[in-house]
Design a protein around this motif. Structure first.
Motif, PDB file in Angstrom:
ATOM      1  N   TRP A  24       8.815  -9.215  26.359  1.00 52.93           N
ATOM      2  CA  TRP A  24       8.181 -10.186  27.417  1.00 52.93           C
ATOM      3  C   TRP A  24       7.281  -9.642  28.348  1.00 52.93           C
ATOM      4  O   TRP A  24       6.301 -10.068  28.714  1.00 52.93           O
ATOM      5  N   LEU A  46       3.294 -10.153  28.812  1.00 52.53           N
ATOM      6  CA  LEU A  46       2.955 -11.166  29.561  1.00 52.53           C
ATOM      7  C   LEU A  46       1.722 -10.662  30.409  1.00 52.53           C
ATOM      8  O   LEU A  46       1.809  -9.833  31.304  1.00 52.53           O
ATOM      9  N   GLN A  76       1.003 -16.418  33.958  1.00 49.88           N
ATOM     10  CA  GLN A  76       1.665 -17.661  34.046  1.00 49.88           C
ATOM     11  C   GLN A  76       1.253 -18.492  34.854  1.00 49.88           C
ATOM     12  O   GLN A  76       1.139 -18.105  36.048  1.00 49.88           O
ATOM     13  N   TYR A 135       0.848 -23.075  31.597  1.00 52.48           N
ATOM     14  CA  TYR A 135       0.150 -22.142  30.549  1.00 52.48           C
ATOM     15  C   TYR A 135       0.845 -20.917  30.864  1.00 52.48           C
ATOM     16  O   TYR A 135       1.541 -20.535  32.041  1.00 52.48           O
ATOM     17  N   ILE A 136       0.851 -19.948  29.861  1.00 52.05           N
ATOM     18  CA  ILE A 136       0.993 -18.613  29.944  1.00 52.05           C
ATOM     19  C   ILE A 136       0.159 -17.709  29.125  1.00 52.05           C
ATOM     20  O   ILE A 136      -0.511 -18.351  28.264  1.00 52.05           O
ATOM     21  N   GLY A 181       7.988 -18.373  25.264  1.00 54.55           N
ATOM     22  CA  GLY A 181       6.702 -19.205  25.860  1.00 54.55           C
ATOM     23  C   GLY A 181       6.893 -20.405  25.687  1.00 54.55           C
ATOM     24  O   GLY A 181       6.388 -21.264  26.862  1.00 54.55           O
ATOM     25  N   PHE A 237       9.503 -21.684  28.540  1.00 55.40           N
ATOM     26  CA  PHE A 237       9.211 -21.454  29.902  1.00 55.40           C
ATOM     27  C   PHE A 237       8.195 -22.774  30.302  1.00 55.40           C
ATOM     28  O   PHE A 237       8.352 -23.435  31.479  1.00 55.40           O
ATOM     29  N   LEU A 238       7.509 -23.444  29.116  1.00 56.82           N
ATOM     30  CA  LEU A 238       6.709 -24.450  29.409  1.00 56.82           C
ATOM     31  C   LEU A 238       7.202 -25.863  29.171  1.00 56.82           C
ATOM     32  O   LEU A 238       7.009 -26.860  29.776  1.00 56.82           O
ATOM     33  N   TRP A 254      -2.950 -17.791  24.536  1.00 56.70           N
ATOM     34  CA  TRP A 254      -2.543 -18.926  25.376  1.00 56.70           C
ATOM     35  C   TRP A 254      -1.522 -19.524  24.697  1.00 56.70           C
ATOM     36  O   TRP A 254      -1.945 -20.121  23.531  1.00 56.70           O
ATOM     37  N   ALA A 280       0.008 -23.327  26.003  1.00 60.87           N
ATOM     38  CA  ALA A 280      -0.541 -23.864  27.130  1.00 60.87           C
ATOM     39  C   ALA A 280      -0.542 -25.626  26.839  1.00 60.87           C
ATOM     40  O   ALA A 280      -0.525 -25.891  25.647  1.00 60.87           O
TER      41      ALA A 280
END
Length: 479
Positions: free
Chosen positions: A242, A246, A249, A253-254, A276, A279-280, A324, A326
């Motif tokens: 990660w 990455l 972020q 979005y990341i 990912g 995270f979102l 992405w 997102a």
């Protein structure tokens, strides 16, 4: 059991006596047990209860728990919300909406009082049910490892752990403890309602499995424990991957490095995609196989420029070198490709014009040679073209695309196609198309910058004067 829990609180939960703890208390036997154990061992406890407003007796239950906190001289924190309305708005199940509202409230309480942890009363039986739920819905190692005794980071915080001291204690032991202590737990009648998935597992599936193996609960619990041990190694690899992949972020979005992601094994790519999504969508419990595989396949695709739906209001899209994850409505950071505003810009021969994102276009006359005629056909530099000065209308115009634009690509002997189709064929990122710079002679496109020039403006044997057009970074030295 009390001595065992005392050790668990210190060693596995990593709790100390110096900082407050928020305990989620529903009034059931599990939460009463964990509250009592913490209080008896001298931990500074805040009693937090969320009223889901789903049962007629919910208000009375909240009052009962408040009285319990008062009797123990503990601070009481109450939250409430219309879970049914949230479930409808967010298109969640009642179970999922209730869980999300409850945990959001508990961690808000923890932030408010500076708590060292949020503690909940999940038992070994809850662990078995959770693993079975994940298995039936489709899960990998992470889902089959179940709930952790101490989870940090978790879906709700990256600095306040979610702690489950009773995760190795069976419900029969908890009920015996409550009886010994003289507690009268609240009974939630909805726990008998088999329209809820977890209740069906508890009251129908697990008893059925026990007819095959009476020890099935312990076997599933042990399997989850082994899987959690294996996950520690996997998590170390996933953490490193990660950090390696990455790029950025932000709100909604990341961005991941496509090349670096593709260099990791597929198993690690799955963890990157899953992380990912988590995270979102921190409240999303079930990140299924299909969503993860869609992300991995998109990452590995040779033609991934289309935006596609991923899961729970998230999409996948790419820029050169980036993938992405997102939200559909997220405003992504501006990319570093050349862009132009809506208004036209004029470019004189011998002049330069600035574009967005640190790019510029320049045009200058160069002498024609046989070599240049060869270069015009064999040019490998996408950022430079040569055109016939006598075929263009001056000044050149720099603009973005317009509805109805067509292009006669160089080498296609005058055949034309829609500019939109050309951009798709050339895999020009969707996000870049609207403002991509076009060099035009009047209404005709001379060059789609960085891609193909137009056939009518090519260098031929009859060409007498040549113009070189270049797309460069502003900080690059001219050749």
């Amino acid at each position: 059991m009390l001595e065992n829990l005392k050790r668990i609180l210190q060693d596995e939960c990593q709790l100390n006596l110096d900082h407050p703890i928020v305990v989620g208390v529903s009034g059931g036997p599990d939460s009463l047990c964990v509250l009592d154990v913490l209080d008896r061992n001298g931990y500074p406890v805040f009693v937090a209860h969320f009223n889901h407003k789903l049962r007629s007796e919910a208000d009375a239950d909240a009052l009962t728990i408040q009285l319990l906190a008062d009797q123990r001289d503990l601070r009481f924190m109450l939250g409430e919300g219309d879970v049914g309305e949230r479930a409808e708005q967010e298109k969640e199940s009642i179970e999922e909406a209730a869980r999300n509202e409850r945990y959001r409230f508990l961690f808000n309480c923890a932030e408010e009082v500076g708590a060292q942890a949020v503690v909940v009363g999940h038992s070994a039986d809850d662990q078995v049910e959770t693993v079975l739920m994940h298995l039936l819905r489709g899960a990998g190692m992470s889902g089959l490892s179940g709930m952790r005794t101490r989870a940090l980071p978790n879906a709700w915080s990256d600095h306040i752990p979610l702690v489950r001291p009773l995760i190795g204690i069976w419900r029969t032991q908890i009920l015996a403890y409550c009886t010994e202590r003289g507690f009268d737990p609240l009974i939630d009648a909805s726990n008998q309602d088999i329209t809820y998935f977890r209740n069906r597992l508890r009251h129908e599936l697990i008893p059925y499995l026990e007819s095959y193996n009476p020890a099935i609960r312990k076997l599933i619990w042990r399997t989850a424990k082994v899987m959690r041990g294996e996950m520690e190694l996997v998590d170390q690899l996933a953490d490193a991957a990660w950090e390696d992949c990455l790029l950025a972020q932000g709100a909604g979005y990341i961005a991941l490095d496509t090349q670096r992601c593709s260099q990791h094994p597929v198993s690690v790519q799955r963890h990157i995609i899953r992380r990912g999504i988590s995270f979102l969508r921190p409240g999303l419990r079930d990140i299924g196989f299909n969503a993860v595989e869609k992300g991995v396949n998109y990452l590995q695709s040779a033609n991934p420029y289309a935006e596609i739906d991923l899961i729970s209001g998230l999409k996948l899209l790419t820029d050169p070198g980036k993938i992405w994850i997102a939200e559909w409505e997220a405003e992504l950071p501006p990319a570093e490709w050349p862009q132009v505003a809506e208004e036209e810009i004029t470019l004189e021969i011998g002049g330069k014009v600035k574009l967005q994102a640190g790019w510029q276009l320049s045009a200058k006359k160069v002498s024609k040679t046989i070599l240049q005629e060869q270069k015009s056909w064999e040019n490998q530099d996408n950022y430079k073209v040569w055109v016939d000065l006598n075929q263009i209308q001056l000044p050149l115009l720099i603009r973005a695309r317009r509805e109805g634009d067509r292009l006669q690509p160089f080498g296609m002997d005058g055949h034309s196609l829609k500019l939109s189709d050309f951009m798709i064929n050339e895999k020009l990122p969707r996000r870049a198309r609207e403002g991509w710079p076009l060099v035009c002679s009047g209404e005709q496109i001379v060059w789609v910058c960085g891609y193909r020039s137009a056939h009518p403006f090519r260098i031929t044997m009859t060409t007498t004067e040549v113009v070189e057009i270049k797309l460069t970074r502003i900080d690059e030295d001219d050749e």
